[in-house]
Design a protein around this motif. Structure first.
Motif, short mmCIF file in Angstrom:
data_model
loop_
_atom_site.label_atom_id
_atom_site.label_comp_id
_atom_site.label_asym_id
_atom_site.label_seq_id
_atom_site.Cartn_x
_atom_site.Cartn_y
_atom_site.Cartn_z
N TYR A 1 69.48 -27.89 37.56
CA TYR A 1 70.44 -27.54 36.52
C TYR A 1 71.54 -28.59 36.42
N SER A 2 72.06 -29.02 37.58
CA SER A 2 73.18 -29.95 37.49
C SER A 2 72.72 -31.27 36.87
N ASP A 3 71.48 -31.61 37.10
CA ASP A 3 70.96 -32.82 36.48
C ASP A 3 70.83 -32.65 34.96
N LEU A 4 70.22 -31.55 34.56
CA LEU A 4 69.91 -31.36 33.14
C LEU A 4 71.11 -30.94 32.31
N SER A 5 72.20 -30.56 32.95
CA SER A 5 73.36 -30.15 32.17
C SER A 5 74.15 -31.36 31.67
N HIS A 6 73.73 -32.56 32.11
CA HIS A 6 74.37 -33.77 31.58
C HIS A 6 73.44 -34.42 30.58
N SER A 7 74.03 -35.19 29.66
CA SER A 7 73.12 -35.80 28.69
C SER A 7 72.30 -36.85 29.43
N ILE A 8 71.03 -36.94 29.05
CA ILE A 8 70.06 -37.70 29.83
C ILE A 8 70.46 -39.17 30.02
N GLY A 9 70.93 -39.77 28.95
CA GLY A 9 71.14 -41.21 28.98
C GLY A 9 72.31 -41.70 29.82
N ASP B 1 68.94 -21.47 15.87
CA ASP B 1 69.39 -22.75 15.33
C ASP B 1 69.36 -23.83 16.39
N ILE B 2 69.70 -23.43 17.61
CA ILE B 2 69.85 -24.43 18.67
C ILE B 2 68.51 -24.96 19.16
N TRP B 3 67.59 -24.06 19.39
CA TRP B 3 66.31 -24.48 19.99
C TRP B 3 65.58 -25.57 19.19
N PRO B 4 65.46 -25.44 17.84
CA PRO B 4 64.74 -26.49 17.13
C PRO B 4 65.36 -27.87 17.34
N SER B 5 66.69 -27.94 17.44
CA SER B 5 67.25 -29.27 17.64
C SER B 5 67.07 -29.73 19.09
N VAL B 6 67.06 -28.79 20.01
CA VAL B 6 66.81 -29.16 21.42
C VAL B 6 65.41 -29.77 21.57
N VAL B 7 64.41 -29.16 20.95
CA VAL B 7 63.05 -29.74 21.09
C VAL B 7 62.88 -31.00 20.26
N ARG B 8 63.56 -31.05 19.14
CA ARG B 8 63.42 -32.26 18.32
C ARG B 8 64.03 -33.46 19.05
N GLU B 9 65.22 -33.27 19.58
CA GLU B 9 65.93 -34.39 20.23
C GLU B 9 65.63 -34.49 21.73
N LEU B 10 64.95 -33.51 22.27
CA LEU B 10 64.70 -33.44 23.71
C LEU B 10 66.00 -33.56 24.51
N THR B 11 66.85 -32.58 24.31
CA THR B 11 68.17 -32.57 24.94
C THR B 11 68.38 -31.28 25.73
#
Ligand code: ARG
Length: 580
Positions: free
Chosen positions: A433-441, A508-518
């Motif tokens: 969780y602590s890893d994924l709660s930050h933006s990947i880049g 609303d949130i999920w489609p953008s999460v999968v589109r952007e992989l965030t």
């Protein structure tokens, strides 16, 4: 299920099409309102269309509203300021929406209409050493992305492109040749007690002796040429190393298929030949390389991507080109996603460009996701106290231990089994969780205290929120989940309405999460819902209510929150627990 904003969007679109042509239609018509006291959603298209329609925006807004039939969804629509159209959603509509969402095990999130075969290349450590924290991010991020795509209904190949073919093996093999020649004669009896110690001893010799280093490099050539005894020893190393990796994957509840670099060995000369035949690869200073547009050295001279060295050896890029060719043409994947350290961006840019040039992949089919570094609390690379690399196993063990201690402190009355389960879930889950709660880049600081904070954007906080709904079920003597698809939702209190809207916004949130992989956007959403639930919990009593209908309605809300959190955590590889 369509989100409310998309539903409104299609209504506004229909109204606008009576006024303008399809080609003049702005893409985004409805956005969430900045001021929720005033409106839930807002349409500001009127301002942008003033020129096209040669009318005042307010007039356009009125024309839109006159053609708009949203009585079922909204309170009477209002026009504000220069021409904003404000929508306030009817509570009855929210109620019906949430009830419907609750009846669907997928929370109203539809599978993709275009399922694809997607390969996710992740984790992929270089073998012959134990996994260390440097392998953590690729493993966690890759797994989560694979989970997203699987949930969407894609066919996902989870691929471990381990480095099992490079110089490090030449070094180990040469060490065996010199120090334990018996092993080569009886490879079937050869065993390695500690990979790490073995590696260290060989590495020391490699650094100390030039002769040994050179011999090691030659040993790789023997290996790649398929010399039998060398191969047999190599196999022992790989198996020991892979066994260790899979212990870690099991601990982390991660599934992955191993197909190392060596699998492409036979394809390497073919790939070089293909590129030569197609006129893309040429000889350059004794080596073979591809000159890609725009690649220059510091003197502004064209810089080739080398695919075969002057000594005939192949390199990292050659293997990746072979892998692309195989994956795209033989395995017929539609997309391949590579999750590595951001510093490999240049490598992948070149591999992708060459693959497109020769036609092995289509534009957009290959994607590199580069992640930032995991830093210590002090902002420096995350290391042991004496500056050594931290083994992944040690990190996971420490995480589990810390979470276990915390569980004992927070809930002394729980059983030992329960404490242990929390240790594993909040510990390993906490690291994820602590890893994924930050933006990947971007780089991020790893901090034990933050990871286990019970009041922050953390795994433990979400696990506790979920467990609270389970506790409610125990106390109520009925499972709140039984309300899903059955109980009627009655929204009266302000906090109930707020929470219900937050539940719906997953659409609303999920489609953008999968589109952007965030994944971080998903986790911020989960954190928000947990906070809203906590406010609701304090403001709206449940168990002591006399009114059975309101009681059931509130239990339904709790069940919805539980379902969203359980699902969201599953998307990042964390299993919710009944008691935390
Ligand atoms: N083994 C590489 C490393 O440790 C990562 C491999 C990533 N995948 C790939 N197809 N190149 O840096």
């Amino acid at each position: 299920m369509q989100s409310i904003s998309n539903t409104l969007q299609s209504y506004v679109k229909a109204a606008l099409l009576k006024l303008i042509d399809e080609s003049d239609l702005p893409e985004q018509l409805v956005v969430p309102s900045q001021n929720p006291n005033f409106a839930d959603y807002q349409c500001n298209a009127a301002m942008g269309l003033a020129r096209t329609l040669k009318k005042a925006p307010r007039q356009i807004a009125e024309d839109i509203v006159n053609n708009l039939d949203v009585d079922e969804i909204c309170e009477p629509v209002e026009i504000a300021g220069p021409g904003f159209i404000n929508f306030k959603i009817k509570t009855s509509y929210i109620q019906r929406r949430v009830e419907k969402m609750g009846a669907d095990p997928r929370l109203g999130l539809e599978k993709t209409a275009n399922p694809e075969k997607v390969l996710v290349d992740f984790s992929s450590p270089n073998l012959a050493k134990e996994m260390h924290v440097g392998h953590l991010r690729s493993t966690i991020i890759g797994d989560s992305i694979a989970r997203f795509l699987e949930f969407e209904g894609h066919e996902v190949l989870r691929m471990n492109h381990v480095g099992d073919w490079g110089t490090q093996f030449g070094m180990l093999i040469q060490y065996i040749r010199e120090e334990m020649p018996d092993a080569l004669n009886n490879p079937q009896d050869f065993q390695i007690a500690s990979l790490e110690e073995f590696y260290r001893a060989a590495k020391k010799k490699f650094d100390d002796s030039e002769d040994f280093a050179n011999a090691s490099r030659r040993a790789v050539v023997d290996l790649q040429a398929g010399e039998e005894k060398t191969l047999a020893v190599w196999k022992v190393f790989c198996e020991a190393s892979m066994k260790h990796c899979h212990e870690i994957y099991d601990l982390m509840d991660i599934k992955i298929e191993d197909r190392g670099e060596s699998a492409y060995n036979n394809l390497l000369p073919v790939v070089v030949q293909d590129l030569k035949d197609a006129g893309h690869a040429v000889e350059t200073q004794g080596a073979i390389g591809v000159f890609l547009d725009g690649y220059k050295n510091e003197n502004d001279e064209p810089l080739p991507t080398i695919i075969q060295k002057s000594d005939g050896g192949y390199i990292y890029a050659t293997t990746d080109l072979a892998a692309v060719k195989y994956r795209m043409l033989e395995e017929k994947v539609d997309k391949a996603i590579y999750v590595t350290d951001a510093r490999q961006k240049g490598h992948f840019d070149q591999v992708f460009k060459i693959s497109e040039l020769i036609g092995w992949s289509k534009p957009g089919a290959l994607k590199h996701i580069g992640f930032g570094m995991m830093l210590g609390k002090d902002g420096k690379p995350f290391k042991t106290r004496d500056g050594g690399t931290i083994k992944l196993k040690d990190l996971l063990v420490e995480a589990e231990e810390r979470a276990y201690n915390l569980a004992k402190e927070l809930s002394p009355d729980f059983t030992e089994e329960e404490h242990k389960a929390i240790g594993r879930t909040a510990g390993h889950g906490g690291v994820k969780y602590s890893d994924l709660s930050h933006s990947i880049g971007t780089d991020y600081k790893f901090d034990w205290d933050k990871m286990l904070a019970t009041d922050g954007n953390t795994a433990i906080y979400l696990l506790m929120t979920y467990a609270r709904t389970r506790g409610l079920s125990r106390k109520a003597g009925v499972d709140v989940n039984d309300m899903l698809g059955k109980a009627e939702l009655i929204l009266e209190d302000e906090q109930e309405i707020k929470l219900a809207k937050k539940i719906l916004s997953v659409l609303d949130i999920w489609p953008s999460v999968v589109r952007e992989l965030t994944p971080n956007l998903l986790l911020s959403y989960l954190f928000e819902i947990a906070k809203d639930f906590s406010t609701f919990w304090n403001a709206c009593p449940i168990l002591k209510l006399e009114d059975q209908k309101v009681k059931e309605s509130r239990m339904l809300l709790a069940a919805m929150v539980a379902r969203v959190i359980e699902w969201g955590l599953a998307m990042v590889g964390i299993k919710a627990l009944d008691k935390v």
